[in-house]
Write an enzyme that holds these catalytic residues in place. Structure first.
Site, PDB file in Angstrom:
ATOM      1  N   LYS A 226      -4.143   2.479  -4.178  1.00 19.36           N
ATOM      2  CA  LYS A 226      -3.110   3.053  -5.035  1.00 19.36           C
ATOM      3  C   LYS A 226      -3.655   4.133  -5.995  1.00 19.36           C
ATOM      4  O   LYS A 226      -3.837   5.253  -5.571  1.00 19.36           O
ATOM      5  CB  LYS A 226      -2.343   1.944  -5.747  1.00 19.36           C
ATOM      6  CG  LYS A 226      -1.670   1.029  -4.698  1.00 19.36           C
ATOM      7  CD  LYS A 226      -0.553   0.137  -5.166  1.00 19.36           C
ATOM      8  CE  LYS A 226       0.171  -0.449  -3.958  1.00 19.36           C
ATOM      9  NZ  LYS A 226       0.024  -1.871  -3.722  1.00 19.36           N
TER      10      LYS A 226
ATOM     11  N   ASP B 232      -8.828  -8.424  -5.706  1.00 17.36           N
ATOM     12  CA  ASP B 232      -8.000  -7.374  -5.129  1.00 17.36           C
ATOM     13  C   ASP B 232      -7.316  -6.670  -6.297  1.00 17.36           C
ATOM     14  O   ASP B 232      -6.356  -7.171  -6.869  1.00 17.36           O
ATOM     15  CB  ASP B 232      -6.978  -7.978  -4.171  1.00 17.36           C
ATOM     16  CG  ASP B 232      -6.085  -6.913  -3.541  1.00 17.36           C
ATOM     17  OD1 ASP B 232      -6.068  -5.769  -4.043  1.00 17.36           O
ATOM     18  OD2 ASP B 232      -5.385  -7.241  -2.565  1.00 17.36           O
TER      19      ASP B 232
ATOM     20  N   TYR C 239      -0.564 -10.938  -2.693  1.00 16.18           N
ATOM     21  CA  TYR C 239      -0.437 -10.071  -1.520  1.00 16.18           C
ATOM     22  C   TYR C 239      -1.698  -9.233  -1.392  1.00 16.18           C
ATOM     23  O   TYR C 239      -2.191  -8.679  -2.369  1.00 16.18           O
ATOM     24  CB  TYR C 239       0.772  -9.150  -1.694  1.00 16.18           C
ATOM     25  CG  TYR C 239       0.972  -8.156  -0.563  1.00 16.18           C
ATOM     26  CD1 TYR C 239       1.304  -8.576   0.718  1.00 16.18           C
ATOM     27  CD2 TYR C 239       0.843  -6.786  -0.785  1.00 16.18           C
ATOM     28  CE1 TYR C 239       1.501  -7.668   1.751  1.00 16.18           C
ATOM     29  CE2 TYR C 239       1.041  -5.865   0.243  1.00 16.18           C
ATOM     30  CZ  TYR C 239       1.375  -6.311   1.506  1.00 16.18           C
ATOM     31  OH  TYR C 239       1.572  -5.417   2.523  1.00 16.18           O
TER      32      TYR C 239
HETATM   33  C1  LIG Z   1      -0.413  -2.500  -2.352  1.00 13.91           C
HETATM   34  C2  LIG Z   1      -1.387  -3.585  -2.273  1.00 13.91           C
HETATM   35  C3  LIG Z   1      -2.169  -3.808  -1.128  1.00 13.91           C
HETATM   36  C4  LIG Z   1      -1.980  -3.024   0.134  1.00 13.91           C
HETATM   37  O1  LIG Z   1      -2.254  -1.677  -0.028  1.00 13.91           O
HETATM   38  P1  LIG Z   1      -1.624  -0.639   1.022  1.00 13.91           P
HETATM   39  O2  LIG Z   1      -2.185   0.676   0.591  1.00 13.91           O
HETATM   40  O3  LIG Z   1      -0.150  -0.760   0.889  1.00 13.91           O
HETATM   41  O4  LIG Z   1      -2.112  -1.046   2.368  1.00 13.91           O
HETATM   42  C5  LIG Z   1      -3.136  -4.788  -1.172  1.00 13.91           C
HETATM   43  N1  LIG Z   1      -3.321  -5.539  -2.273  1.00 13.91           N
HETATM   44  C6  LIG Z   1      -2.606  -5.362  -3.387  1.00 13.91           C
HETATM   45  C7  LIG Z   1      -2.873  -6.184  -4.594  1.00 13.91           C
HETATM   46  C8  LIG Z   1      -1.588  -4.389  -3.417  1.00 13.91           C
HETATM   47  O5  LIG Z   1      -0.847  -4.241  -4.517  1.00 13.91           O
END
Ligand SMILES: *Cc1c(COP(=O)(O)O)cnc(C)c1O
Length: 429
Positions: free
Chosen positions: A267, A239, A144
């Site tokens: 985060k 990511d 994701y």
């Molecule tokens: C949470 C998350 C996102 C998205 O971040 P948001 O601040 O919710 O837009 C993207 N990539 C990863 C791996 C995530 O865990």
């Protein structure tokens, strides 16, 4: 345990907010429940609007590595807030947080802050496309990267939970340049590189996939990805929105010794405020506006409150903090594994330092999204309810992971293990 007031609020919320929530997994739909309305949160403990207390293993889905309402973070935000909430102009906090990111991510020369992880991943892709002059991107089934059109293909938990392979509202053209490979399958990646020679701008991966269970990858797979990218002039994008700063080494890339070209963060670096960031070496980053032609902007980017919360959070992530996170994780594993075994392993615990996941089924934990049993949600819903009623907040989805923070202590973990034993004895396994 009565959750009467939560139920009343949720009924009301459904008149005003879609499904009563602003992010789908909060709806408790996949655990057949009704969301718990929080009133207050402190350290590891959240209090709901009925006065019930829970030990929280969600921690706002990852950002709160020091727990809720950490006094230093609150004090630092308050001090900055008294001088202004948003400047729309440069300020010292941005430089300081960028420096702290660079200290832990040695391949990063320059950082760009955004307001969410979604924006960070989206912008990393645009930068990679702008830098390479190529259109195709390669992502992995079960990873994701936020709710970006081009990446909302075979994504993580929210979608797996709701059984949506891909969202309506995304034009075919938008995803026609998105290639998808299974995780842990280097031959599939090799095949795609062969089919699309000199066409792939970026390979995008959560090096520690943590949005569709915790699908720990073999270092060898990540290393081969690195080599394929280098050989094909493709940028490797990690990511690390969840995994960034979860480990003493700073990144999961550092943890396994593999260096990407671009890293996306979020985060933890926002310490509980809305934030995202991406960074790379100077040669790549200087393609970004105002130095270069690739455009990306944000009214609230580098927001002083978010920078303050991030700085405060990172400044407390010293060796002792990581040692504590890891030892709490170890304790959890020591206590939980024998209990699961006693009940014939209806779940297996997957744990990496302060991250854990109740992997459904008694097989070895999967490394690929399509190896998660398709009935994963059912048993988990019972487990979730059993734990919630005993005062333990687990993620309301079988595909979401658990987060430990430096505010969790041995007592929280021991009580959680006892509750787990009780909850499992109540379940029909
Ligand atoms: C949470 C998350 C996102 C998205 O971040 P948001 O601040 O919710 O837009 C993207 N990539 C990863 C791996 C995530 O865990």
């Amino acid at each position: 345990m009565s959750r009467h007031n939560s139920t009343i609020l949720h009924t009301e919320a459904q008149d005003h907010l879609v499904g009563g929530v602003n992010s789908p997994v909060r709806a408790f739909k996949s655990v057949h429940g009704s969301p718990v309305y929080f009133q207050q949160a402190n350290g590891a403990i959240v209090t709901d609007v009925d006065g019930n207390e829970y030990v929280d293993f969600v921690q706002s889905w990852g950002p709160l590595i020091h727990g809720h309402s950490h006094p230093k973070i609150i004090a630092d935000i308050s001090e900055v807030m008294s001088r202004g909430t948003s400047f729309g102009a440069p300020h010292l906090g941005e430089i300081e947080l960028a420096r702290m990111v660079k200290e832990r991510f040695s391949h990063v020369d320059m950082v760009r802050f955004t307001s969410s992880g979604t924006e960070a991943a989206m912008s990393a892709v645009r930068l990679a496309r702008g830098y390479t002059g190529r259109d195709h991107i390669l992502k992995f089934d079960g990873c994701y990267h936020g709710h970006i059109d081009a990446l909302l293909v075979n994504s993580g938990s929210g979608l797996a939970t709701f059984g949506i392979a891909s969202s309506p509202g995304i034009p075919k053209d938008t995803i026609s340049t998105t290639l998808v490979s299974p995780l842990d399958d280097i031959d599939a990646v090799r095949y795609l590189f062969k089919e699309y020679p000199q066409k792939i701008a970026a390979v995008l991966i959560e090096p520690l996939p943590a949005n569709n269970g915790l699908l720990i990858q073999r270092d060898e797979f990540l290393r081969e990805l690195r080599e394929l990218c280098t050989d094909n002039g493709t940028l490797l994008v990690f990511d690390e929105v969840i995994s960034g700063f979860r480990f003493r080494e700073g990144s999961y890339g550092g943890f396994c010794g593999i260096t990407p070209d671009i890293t996306a963060l979020g985060k933890i670096i926002g310490g509980g405020l809305p934030v995202g960031a991406y960074g790379a070496c100077k040669e790549v980053m200087q393609h970004l506006s105002p130095l270069g032609p690739v455009y990306q902007a944000g009214t609230l980017s580098g927001n002083p409150l978010a920078m303050a919360a991030g700085k405060s959070t990172l400044s407390m992530l010293d060796d002792a903090a990581y040692a504590r996170l890891d030892s709490m994780g170890e304790r959890l594993e020591q206590l939980v594994c024998p209990i699961l075994e006693k009940f014939g392993n209806p779940f297996r615990l997957v744990r990496l330092e302060s991250l854990f996941w109740f992997s459904p089924g008694n097989e070895d934990p999967p490394r690929r999204a399509d190896m998660i049993p398709s009935d994963a949600g059912e048993k988990y819903a019972d487990l979730h309810k059993g734990m919630l009623d005993r005062g333990f907040m687990l993620a309301p989805s079988a595909y979401e992971i658990g987060f430990l923070s430096t505010s969790h202590d041995e007592g929280h973990i021991e009580n959680m293990a006892s509750a787990l034993e009780e909850a499992l004895s109540d379940m029909v396994l």
